[in-house]
Design a protein around this motif. Structure first.
Motif, PDB file in Angstrom:
ATOM      1  N   ALA A 108       2.984   7.466 -30.100  1.00  0.00           N
ATOM      2  CA  ALA A 108       3.215   6.273 -30.920  1.00  0.00           C
ATOM      3  C   ALA A 108       3.855   5.159 -30.097  1.00  0.00           C
ATOM      4  N   ASN A 109       4.781   5.509 -29.219  1.00  0.00           N
ATOM      5  CA  ASN A 109       5.436   4.507 -28.380  1.00  0.00           C
ATOM      6  C   ASN A 109       4.462   3.892 -27.379  1.00  0.00           C
ATOM      7  N   ILE A 110       3.510   4.689 -26.913  1.00  0.00           N
ATOM      8  CA  ILE A 110       2.530   4.193 -25.941  1.00  0.00           C
ATOM      9  C   ILE A 110       1.466   3.353 -26.622  1.00  0.00           C
ATOM     10  N   VAL A 111       0.862   3.894 -27.679  1.00  0.00           N
ATOM     11  CA  VAL A 111      -0.241   3.212 -28.359  1.00  0.00           C
ATOM     12  C   VAL A 111       0.211   1.903 -29.000  1.00  0.00           C
ATOM     13  N   SER A 112       1.438   1.883 -29.486  1.00  0.00           N
ATOM     14  CA  SER A 112       1.953   0.664 -30.124  1.00  0.00           C
ATOM     15  C   SER A 112       2.256  -0.438 -29.119  1.00  0.00           C
ATOM     16  N   GLY A 113       2.351  -0.067 -27.839  1.00  0.00           N
ATOM     17  CA  GLY A 113       2.685  -1.051 -26.814  1.00  0.00           C
ATOM     18  C   GLY A 113       4.180  -1.157 -26.569  1.00  0.00           C
ATOM     19  N   ARG A 114       4.965  -0.379 -27.320  1.00  0.00           N
ATOM     20  CA  ARG A 114       6.423  -0.393 -27.100  1.00  0.00           C
ATOM     21  C   ARG A 114       6.734   0.039 -25.671  1.00  0.00           C
ATOM     22  N   TRP A 115       5.956   0.998 -25.175  1.00  0.00           N
ATOM     23  CA  TRP A 115       6.018   1.379 -23.760  1.00  0.00           C
ATOM     24  C   TRP A 115       4.724   0.876 -23.115  1.00  0.00           C
ATOM     25  N   PRO A 116       4.747  -0.228 -22.417  1.00  0.00           N
ATOM     26  CA  PRO A 116       3.530  -0.799 -21.838  1.00  0.00           C
ATOM     27  C   PRO A 116       3.073  -0.036 -20.596  1.00  0.00           C
ATOM     28  N   PRO A 117       1.849  -0.292 -20.117  1.00  0.00           N
ATOM     29  CA  PRO A 117       1.379   0.332 -18.875  1.00  0.00           C
ATOM     30  C   PRO A 117       2.360   0.095 -17.736  1.00  0.00           C
ATOM     31  N   GLY A 118       2.625   1.164 -16.979  1.00  0.00           N
ATOM     32  CA  GLY A 118       3.556   1.076 -15.868  1.00  0.00           C
ATOM     33  C   GLY A 118       4.976   1.449 -16.243  1.00  0.00           C
TER      34      GLY A 118
ATOM     35  N   VAL B 166       4.293  16.662 -22.830  1.00  0.00           N
ATOM     36  CA  VAL B 166       3.993  15.715 -21.755  1.00  0.00           C
ATOM     37  C   VAL B 166       2.680  16.086 -21.061  1.00  0.00           C
ATOM     38  N   THR B 167       2.434  17.382 -20.900  1.00  0.00           N
ATOM     39  CA  THR B 167       1.184  17.832 -20.275  1.00  0.00           C
ATOM     40  C   THR B 167      -0.024  17.406 -21.103  1.00  0.00           C
ATOM     41  N   GLN B 168       0.101  17.481 -22.429  1.00  0.00           N
ATOM     42  CA  GLN B 168      -0.998  17.035 -23.297  1.00  0.00           C
ATOM     43  C   GLN B 168      -1.234  15.528 -23.158  1.00  0.00           C
ATOM     44  N   LEU B 169      -0.160  14.763 -22.979  1.00  0.00           N
ATOM     45  CA  LEU B 169      -0.315  13.326 -22.760  1.00  0.00           C
ATOM     46  C   LEU B 169      -1.063  13.063 -21.459  1.00  0.00           C
ATOM     47  N   MET B 170      -0.753  13.853 -20.427  1.00  0.00           N
ATOM     48  CA  MET B 170      -1.433  13.697 -19.147  1.00  0.00           C
ATOM     49  C   MET B 170      -2.918  14.012 -19.288  1.00  0.00           C
ATOM     50  N   ARG B 171      -3.239  15.077 -20.005  1.00  0.00           N
ATOM     51  CA  ARG B 171      -4.642  15.469 -20.180  1.00  0.00           C
ATOM     52  C   ARG B 171      -5.433  14.420 -20.948  1.00  0.00           C
TER      53      ARG B 171
ATOM     54  N   VAL C 145      -0.591   9.163 -19.698  1.00  0.00           N
ATOM     55  CA  VAL C 145       0.492   9.079 -18.717  1.00  0.00           C
ATOM     56  C   VAL C 145       0.050   9.743 -17.414  1.00  0.00           C
ATOM     57  N   GLN C 146       0.815   9.441 -16.374  1.00  0.00           N
ATOM     58  CA  GLN C 146       0.538  10.019 -15.055  1.00  0.00           C
ATOM     59  C   GLN C 146       1.858  10.345 -14.378  1.00  0.00           C
ATOM     60  N   ARG C 147       1.944  11.544 -13.805  1.00  0.00           N
ATOM     61  CA  ARG C 147       3.139  11.920 -13.052  1.00  0.00           C
ATOM     62  C   ARG C 147       3.042  11.382 -11.630  1.00  0.00           C
ATOM     63  N   ARG C 148       4.143  10.843 -11.141  1.00  0.00           N
ATOM     64  CA  ARG C 148       4.227  10.409  -9.750  1.00  0.00           C
ATOM     65  C   ARG C 148       5.307  11.222  -9.056  1.00  0.00           C
ATOM     66  N   ARG C 149       4.949  11.768  -7.921  1.00  0.00           N
ATOM     67  CA  ARG C 149       5.847  12.652  -7.200  1.00  0.00           C
ATOM     68  C   ARG C 149       7.193  11.970  -6.917  1.00  0.00           C
ATOM     69  N   LYS C 150       8.270  12.667  -7.239  1.00  0.00           N
ATOM     70  CA  LYS C 150       9.644  12.224  -6.987  1.00  0.00           C
ATOM     71  C   LYS C 150      10.011  10.924  -7.709  1.00  0.00           C
ATOM     72  N   SER C 151       9.207  10.525  -8.671  1.00  0.00           N
ATOM     73  CA  SER C 151       9.464   9.248  -9.328  1.00  0.00           C
ATOM     74  C   SER C 151       9.579   9.378 -10.839  1.00  0.00           C
ATOM     75  N   GLY C 152       8.698  10.165 -11.438  1.00  0.00           N
ATOM     76  CA  GLY C 152       8.732  10.315 -12.884  1.00  0.00           C
ATOM     77  C   GLY C 152       7.346  10.272 -13.483  1.00  0.00           C
TER      78      GLY C 152
END
Length: 249
Positions: free
Chosen positions: A29-39, A63-68, A72-79
């Protein structure tokens, strides 16, 4: 966790969901609504564990389901970050990368990595059919969408066909953009393949070695003259090709 990262919870539906489904729904909901924008970096798993008073495994499952689903995308050592929409290129068109990035609503930036000029080698002539003794200009560059590398470009230009390219530094203008404005092309050939990023490519694209990449290899002509050969390498999760066609008759 910042105020902006505090998760909006859909309370009316919460009782009907398992805990991991509720976490997943709240994050989506936070992603689709734009509350959490790309990046945007989503809360770390230990922060979600504290907020929902649950196990790390429950959070990781959501979180794994969101990735699939590609949200979202995991970045090594970043989040873990909200993904940008994938760039699209039509298979039968030549895209102008700066315009392609800007059409995504992102800031475009270009970086020249290398420039050399010399007589075409045998390997050069296999990639771009030029005459023995002809001079070619080789350019390696990197294109950015926002702060993230969008693609790598390895280009060779036939200076017999495009002599003006020799006098262009290409330190501020992308060679593909320059060619589209300067040289009318009459024919092109695209070859598309998937590769696993080697160490050097992974470093330049800010991905892991072995991650999938999409490679577009292109040759263009103007009349009987070969103009350019280019390899465009995109992170596999960041680009897709689109083809529209009608039934064969």
């Amino acid at each position: 966790m910042s105020k902006r990262d505090t998760i909006a919870v859909d309370v009316p539906n919460a009782k009907a969901l398992s805990l991991h489904e509720r976490i997943l729904q709240d994050l989506e909901a936070n992603i689709v609504s734009g509350r959490w924008p790309p990046g945007h970096r989503i809360p770390y798993e230990h922060e979600l564990t504290d907020q929902y008073q649950c196990s790390r495994m429950t959070v990781n499952k959501a979180v794994t389901q969101l990735m699939r689903s590609g949200l979202v995308q995991r970045r090594r050592k970043s989040g873990t970050y909200v993904t940008f929409p994938k760039g699209q290129s039509a298979v039968l068109e030549i895209q102008d990368i700066p315009l392609e990035v800007e059409a995504r609503g992102q800031a475009y930036r270009y970086e020249l990595l290398g420039r050399s000029e010399g007589e075409a080698t045998e390997a050069d002539r296999r990639a771009l059919p030029v005459e023995r003794g002809d001079t070619v200009l080789k350019l390696q560059s990197r294109h950015f969408a926002g702060n993230r590398p969008f693609c790598l470009e390895d280009r060779m230009i036939n200076l017999a066909a495009v002599p003006d390219a020799s006098g262009e530094a290409f330190d501020t203008v992308a060679p593909g953009h320059w060619l589209l404005e300067q040289v009318p092309w009459s024919a092109a050939e695209n070859r598309i393949r998937a590769i696993a990023a080697n160490v050097a490519t992974a470093k330049l694209l800010d991905i892991k070695a072995g991650d999938p990449c999409l490679v577009i290899e292109r040759r263009t002509w103007s009349g009987d003259s070969h103009i350019t050969h280019v390899l465009l390498t995109y992170p596999g999760d960041y680009h897709e090709l689109v083809a529209q066609f009608t039934p064969a008759r």
